[in-house]
Design a protein around this motif. Structure first.
Motif, short mmCIF file in Angstrom:
data_model
loop_
_atom_site.label_atom_id
_atom_site.label_comp_id
_atom_site.label_asym_id
_atom_site.label_seq_id
_atom_site.Cartn_x
_atom_site.Cartn_y
_atom_site.Cartn_z
N ALA A 177 0.83 -1.20 0.00
CA ALA A 177 0.00 0.00 0.00
C ALA A 177 0.87 1.26 0.00
O ALA A 177 0.55 2.25 -0.67
CB ALA A 177 -0.92 -0.01 1.22
N HIS A 178 1.96 1.21 0.74
CA HIS A 178 2.88 2.34 0.81
C HIS A 178 3.48 2.62 -0.57
O HIS A 178 3.55 3.78 -1.00
CB HIS A 178 3.98 2.01 1.83
N LEU A 179 3.91 1.58 -1.26
CA LEU A 179 4.51 1.76 -2.58
C LEU A 179 3.47 2.22 -3.61
O LEU A 179 3.78 3.00 -4.50
CB LEU A 179 5.16 0.45 -3.03
N ARG A 180 2.25 1.72 -3.45
CA ARG A 180 1.17 2.16 -4.36
C ARG A 180 0.91 3.65 -4.19
O ARG A 180 0.78 4.39 -5.17
CB ARG A 180 -0.10 1.36 -4.07
N ARG A 181 0.86 4.09 -2.95
CA ARG A 181 0.65 5.50 -2.68
C ARG A 181 1.85 6.33 -3.13
O ARG A 181 1.70 7.46 -3.61
CB ARG A 181 0.38 5.72 -1.19
N ALA A 182 3.06 5.77 -3.03
CA ALA A 182 4.25 6.48 -3.47
C ALA A 182 4.16 6.80 -4.96
O ALA A 182 4.58 7.88 -5.40
CB ALA A 182 5.50 5.66 -3.17
N GLU A 183 3.62 5.87 -5.75
CA GLU A 183 3.45 6.12 -7.18
C GLU A 183 2.47 7.27 -7.42
O GLU A 183 2.69 8.11 -8.30
CB GLU A 183 2.95 4.86 -7.87
N GLU A 184 1.40 7.30 -6.64
CA GLU A 184 0.42 8.38 -6.78
C GLU A 184 1.05 9.73 -6.38
O GLU A 184 0.82 10.75 -7.04
CB GLU A 184 -0.79 8.09 -5.89
N LEU A 185 1.86 9.71 -5.32
CA LEU A 185 2.54 10.93 -4.89
C LEU A 185 3.52 11.41 -5.96
O LEU A 185 3.61 12.60 -6.24
CB LEU A 185 3.27 10.68 -3.57
N GLU A 186 4.26 10.47 -6.55
CA GLU A 186 5.21 10.83 -7.60
C GLU A 186 4.51 11.50 -8.78
O GLU A 186 5.01 12.47 -9.35
CB GLU A 186 5.97 9.59 -8.06
N GLU A 187 3.35 10.98 -9.14
CA GLU A 187 2.61 11.57 -10.26
C GLU A 187 2.19 13.00 -9.91
O GLU A 187 2.30 13.92 -10.75
CB GLU A 187 1.39 10.73 -10.59
N GLU A 188 1.74 13.20 -8.69
CA GLU A 188 1.33 14.55 -8.28
C GLU A 188 2.53 15.50 -8.28
O GLU A 188 2.43 16.64 -8.77
CB GLU A 188 0.69 14.50 -6.89
N LEU A 189 3.66 15.04 -7.77
CA LEU A 189 4.86 15.88 -7.75
C LEU A 189 5.36 16.17 -9.16
O LEU A 189 5.81 17.29 -9.45
CB LEU A 189 5.96 15.20 -6.93
N ALA A 190 5.29 15.18 -10.04
CA ALA A 190 5.73 15.39 -11.42
C ALA A 190 4.90 16.48 -12.09
O ALA A 190 5.42 17.31 -12.84
CB ALA A 190 5.63 14.09 -12.21
N ARG A 191 3.61 16.48 -11.83
CA ARG A 191 2.74 17.50 -12.43
C ARG A 191 3.04 18.88 -11.86
O ARG A 191 2.99 19.89 -12.58
CB ARG A 191 1.27 17.12 -12.21
N ILE A 192 3.37 18.95 -10.57
CA ILE A 192 3.73 20.24 -9.97
C ILE A 192 5.04 20.75 -10.58
O ILE A 192 5.16 21.93 -10.92
CB ILE A 192 3.85 20.11 -8.44
N ILE A 193 6.03 19.86 -10.70
CA ILE A 193 7.31 20.25 -11.29
C ILE A 193 7.11 20.72 -12.72
O ILE A 193 7.68 21.73 -13.16
CB ILE A 193 8.31 19.09 -11.23
N ALA A 194 6.31 19.98 -13.48
CA ALA A 194 6.05 20.37 -14.88
C ALA A 194 5.40 21.74 -14.94
O ALA A 194 5.77 22.58 -15.78
CB ALA A 194 5.16 19.32 -15.55
N GLU A 195 4.45 21.98 -14.06
CA GLU A 195 3.78 23.28 -14.03
C GLU A 195 4.76 24.40 -13.71
O GLU A 195 4.73 25.48 -14.33
CB GLU A 195 2.65 23.25 -12.99
N ARG A 196 5.65 24.16 -12.73
CA ARG A 196 6.66 25.16 -12.36
C ARG A 196 7.57 25.49 -13.54
O ARG A 196 7.99 26.63 -13.71
CB ARG A 196 7.51 24.64 -11.20
#
Length: 229
Positions: free
Chosen positions: A139-158
């Motif tokens: 579950a931790h690793l599954r959530r880590a993937e979701e967090l990575e996607e959110e962070l990638a979108r923030i970085i892309a936006e920046r």
């Protein structure tokens, strides 16, 4: 500071009903973590958690959808602080430095937020349980993937990028997430299970990102397997 203080004072305080709901939620979180840290995840039931707070199972499910959700309540809180810290990094800062500083500079603030709910030592004990329990680790690793996607979108936006057209934000965040996992694994099998030890490991691992990616790893005298004989 006076302006900030005035603004905070002007915010409406939660009503009595809302404060009682928060107290019940926080009590369920603390009870769940204490039981999981003592009995293990599989050895703890929803009924055990509810009984520890003297509420019904039905009340538990008004706050949490599952035992897994309450087990990860504090880590999700920490993640929300990291996301906020990434958003607030200065414009023009290099993407990898944004991620690095967001984690390390917000470390104390995250710990303070955790300690408003549960003792930091208890949170770290449960972190060890997560690392050693297959269902929780998955579950931790599954959530880590979701967090990575959110962070990638923030970085892309920046950076003014289209995250679906330019792979760099996802590549960067995936590499960063891998570094954090290395630190977590080393921490979970070490002798010092404190939050400070985890921060030190994360700092060390992040310091090695550049040399690990572009450096020459060979030691003097090591055989060159690519040399033709």
């Amino acid at each position: 500071m006076g302006t900030v203080g005035t603004a905070v004072d002007a915010l409406p305080r939660p009503g009595l009903r809302e404060r009682k709901k928060r107290r019940t939620r926080d009590a369920l979180v603390r009870a769940a973590l204490e039981l999981i840290a003592t009995r293990g995840y599989e050895g703890t039931t929803v009924d055990d958690i509810a009984a520890a707070v003297d509420v019904s199972q039905r009340t538990f499910f008004r706050y949490f959808a599952s035992k897994e959700e309450v087990a990860f309540f504090v880590p999700r809180l920490a993640e929300s602080h990291v996301i906020g810290a990434v958003r607030e990094r200065p414009p023009g800062e290099a993407p990898l430095e944004v991620l690095r500083r967001a984690v390390l500079d917000s470390w104390d603030g995250i710990n303070e937020a955790v300690e408003q709910l549960v003792p930091l030592e208890l949170h770290m004990r449960v972190y060890r349980v997560i690392e050693s329990t297959p269902a929780l680790l998955a579950a931790h690793l599954r959530r880590a993937e979701e967090l990575e996607e959110e962070l990638a979108r923030i970085i892309a936006e920046r950076e003014g990028l289209d995250v679906d057209a330019d792979p760099r934000p996802r590549i960067l965040v995936a590499a960063f997430g891998g570094v954090i996992r290395v630190a977590e694994r080393r921490w979970s099998v070490g002798d010092d299970f404190s939050a400070a030890a985890m921060r030190d490991l994360m700092t060390t691992c992040l310091d090695h990102v550049g040399p690990a990616l572009v450096g020459n790893w060979r030691t003097e005298g090591a055989p060159n397997r690519h040399t033709e004989t």
